[in-house]
Design an enzyme around this catalytic site. Structure first.
Site, PDB file in Angstrom:
ATOM      1  N   GLN A 158      -4.238  -5.385   6.916  1.00 38.66           N
ATOM      2  CA  GLN A 158      -5.280  -6.290   6.395  1.00 38.66           C
ATOM      3  C   GLN A 158      -5.239  -7.660   7.069  1.00 38.66           C
ATOM      4  O   GLN A 158      -6.034  -8.533   6.742  1.00 38.66           O
ATOM      5  CB  GLN A 158      -5.121  -6.470   4.871  1.00 38.66           C
ATOM      6  CG  GLN A 158      -5.349  -5.209   4.076  1.00 38.66           C
ATOM      7  CD  GLN A 158      -6.767  -4.649   4.207  1.00 38.66           C
ATOM      8  OE1 GLN A 158      -7.682  -5.341   4.661  1.00 38.66           O
ATOM      9  NE2 GLN A 158      -6.934  -3.396   3.848  1.00 38.66           N
TER      10      GLN A 158
ATOM     11  N   HIS B 230       0.870  -1.184   0.000  1.00 39.04           N
ATOM     12  CA  HIS B 230       0.000   0.000   0.000  1.00 39.04           C
ATOM     13  C   HIS B 230       0.910   1.239   0.000  1.00 39.04           C
ATOM     14  O   HIS B 230       2.035   1.187   0.498  1.00 39.04           O
ATOM     15  CB  HIS B 230      -0.815  -0.071   1.300  1.00 39.04           C
ATOM     16  CG  HIS B 230      -1.874   0.958   1.464  1.00 39.04           C
ATOM     17  ND1 HIS B 230      -1.599   2.236   1.886  1.00 39.04           N
ATOM     18  CD2 HIS B 230      -3.224   0.890   1.314  1.00 39.04           C
ATOM     19  CE1 HIS B 230      -2.741   2.907   1.977  1.00 39.04           C
ATOM     20  NE2 HIS B 230      -3.738   2.116   1.632  1.00 39.04           N
TER      21      HIS B 230
ATOM     22  N   ASP C 157       3.414  -4.593   7.583  1.00 39.40           N
ATOM     23  CA  ASP C 157       2.131  -3.895   7.555  1.00 39.40           C
ATOM     24  C   ASP C 157       1.047  -4.942   7.772  1.00 39.40           C
ATOM     25  O   ASP C 157       0.784  -5.777   6.893  1.00 39.40           O
ATOM     26  CB  ASP C 157       1.984  -3.213   6.187  1.00 39.40           C
ATOM     27  CG  ASP C 157       0.624  -2.566   6.003  1.00 39.40           C
ATOM     28  OD1 ASP C 157      -0.254  -2.767   6.858  1.00 39.40           O
ATOM     29  OD2 ASP C 157       0.444  -1.873   4.983  1.00 39.40           O
TER      30      ASP C 157
ATOM     31  N   CYS D  86      -4.907   2.648  -3.459  1.00 43.04           N
ATOM     32  CA  CYS D  86      -3.641   3.148  -2.883  1.00 43.04           C
ATOM     33  C   CYS D  86      -2.495   2.194  -3.217  1.00 43.04           C
ATOM     34  O   CYS D  86      -1.620   1.941  -2.375  1.00 43.04           O
ATOM     35  CB  CYS D  86      -3.737   3.348  -1.376  1.00 43.04           C
ATOM     36  SG  CYS D  86      -4.951   4.564  -0.909  1.00 43.04           S
TER      37      CYS D  86
ATOM     38  N   LYS E 169     -10.070  -1.093  10.825  1.00 36.13           N
ATOM     39  CA  LYS E 169     -10.229  -2.244   9.923  1.00 36.13           C
ATOM     40  C   LYS E 169     -10.549  -3.514  10.710  1.00 36.13           C
ATOM     41  O   LYS E 169     -10.633  -4.593  10.155  1.00 36.13           O
ATOM     42  CB  LYS E 169      -8.948  -2.454   9.107  1.00 36.13           C
ATOM     43  CG  LYS E 169      -8.688  -1.316   8.105  1.00 36.13           C
ATOM     44  CD  LYS E 169      -7.511  -1.630   7.242  1.00 36.13           C
ATOM     45  CE  LYS E 169      -6.931  -0.428   6.544  1.00 36.13           C
ATOM     46  NZ  LYS E 169      -7.777   0.099   5.465  1.00 36.13           N
TER      47      LYS E 169
END
Ligand code: PLP
Length: 407
Positions: free
Chosen positions: A197, A117, A194, A360, A220
């Site tokens: 998600q 991202h 990261d 993104c 999220k």
């Protein structure tokens, strides 16, 4: 344990909007009543600031705030002082990049991937010259090209930035194995993961990876917006020069010098997002009461079903940018004859929310997939098979409407 999916009853937006088919969970998830209640309780019963007040409501707020740090640490199987609250993944990653800026030397290189991202791409791109910045390409199944990655690690590799799960393809990387291989080549290379998600798709325990930092966002994972977590190994967090300074994070300020508090407060300047932290705590408690493996199976099963249904409906006219052997809760596709924005607009007229665009991830779309935009659907705990069927039917309808007549 809650074992029944879907969980629409826990999410009051479905009372306000009973027809809502929300398939944009990778952008942000919906909020259960328990999270709203926790934040409301804070505002209505102990609305004070944290760490500074010597009166009851402030002390109560502080104890709630710090209790969320402890619960988050339990959730991640780590220590409370390794949990830094901040506005989200983007802020966390920028905090790391800014905090390490002075440690970067001209010979250093940084490696990222085409799956990242922008939040996990641009902060690293800014730190080094373009010829010291490597973007790991993709395999045919949209995974990270490990050979490229590992052959680019050497004694100059300062940092590797990896996603746990791509927000476009939904594919997960084999982070435990990959991070170990990187550290085997250069143990000093910092690894930043990261997990934005990943939190609702697998059990995320930072110590299972050979990583130094990991970030995620509360919104999220059924929490409020504007709150997230930066996790770091203690020695890695100590490397970070605070990039925002001021109240709350200092021990002493004189006219000639300032000293900072110990972790985690050293990296939490100013009045924090107190209600956000309390809401995050409620979201973590909510998730903790779900049967997580059942939740993962429910969502991954829906995406696998959607994959097959799309393929059956559109055959060669659809390209699905997800690997059927590596399915989570996200799927992106391009459909011949209709632009993603037109499709998303049509679906919206039927209360179906999907994401259209580059998500993104411009380098991924433009330079690796060779397409400017895709349509993305991403499911949550409340998504049902009926939601997916409705989405498929309306997508068929949209395509019929937008398809140019053949002459
Ligand atoms: C993989 C990934 N990383 C980072 C981000 C940025 O998260 P936030 O906007 O919450 O900071 C997102 C948001 O979509 C994401 O999907």
């Amino acid at each position: 344990m809650t074992s029944q999916f879907s969980l629409k009853k826990d999410f009051p937006i479905f009372v306000t909007r009973p027809d809502l088919v929300y398939l944009d969970n990778a952008a942000t998830s919906l909020t259960p009543s328990c999270v709203l209640k926790a934040m409301d309780d804070y505002y209505s019963s102990c609305r004070g600031t944290v760490t500074r007040g010597v009166y009851q409501i402030s002390e109560e707020a502080t104890s709630q705030y710090e209790s969320v740090r402890e619960r988050t640490a339990v959730f991640l199987n780590t220590k409370p002082e390794q949990i830094i609250f901040m506005p989200g993944t983007t802020h966390g990653l920028n905090m790391i990049a800014s905090g390490l800026r002075d440690d970067i030397k001209p010979h250093h290189t940084i490696i990222t991937t085409a799956l990242n991202h922008h939040a996990h791409f641009v902060p690293w791109q800014r730190l080094v010259d373009p010829d010291h910045f490597f973007v790991c390409p993709l395999t045919d199944t949209l995974g990270i090209d490990e050979d490229f990655l590992l052959t680019h690690i050497d004694e100059n590799t300062f940092l590797v930035a990896l996603p746990l799960i791509s927000n476009v393809t939904g594919g997960r990387i084999d982070a435990p194995s990959l991070t170990r291989k990187i550290k085997d080549i250069n143990p000093r290379t910092l690894i930043v993961l990261d997990a934005a998600q990943a939190m609702l798709n697998e059990s995320v325990t930072p110590e299972d990876y050979s990583c130094d930092f990991l970030c995620f966002s509360g919104h999220k994972m059924y929490g409020p917006t504007g709150i997230g977590v930066l996790w770091g190994k203690t020695e890695a967090l100590s490397l970070l020069e605070p990039f925002v300074v001021g109240g709350d994070m200092i021990t002493e300020v004189t006219t000639t010098h300032t000293t900072y508090r110990a972790l985690p407060h050293r990296l939490e300047p100013g009045t924090p997002n107190i209600s956000g932290v309390i809401g995050l705590g409620a979201a973590i408690d909510y998730i903790g009461n779900l049967d997580l493996s059942q939740l993962h199976n429910h969502k991954h099963g829906l995406i696998a079903y959607c994959f097959d249904e799309l393929q059956n409906a559109f055959g060669d006219d659809i390209t699905i940018f997800s690997d059927p052997g590596n399915i989570t809760s996200i799927l992106s596709f391009a459909l011949k004859g209709i632009h993603p924005h037109d499709l998303a607009g049509y679906l919206d007229t039927h209360n179906i929310c999907v994401r259209a665009g580059n998500h993104c991830a411009q380098p991924l779309h433009y330079e690796f997939l060779g397409i400017p935009a895709t349509t993305r659907i991403s499911v949550g705990a409340y998504t049902t098979r009926a939601d997916i069927d409705f989405f498929i039917n309306k997508t068929k309808e949209a395509r019929m409407l937008y398809q140019k007549p053949t002459v």
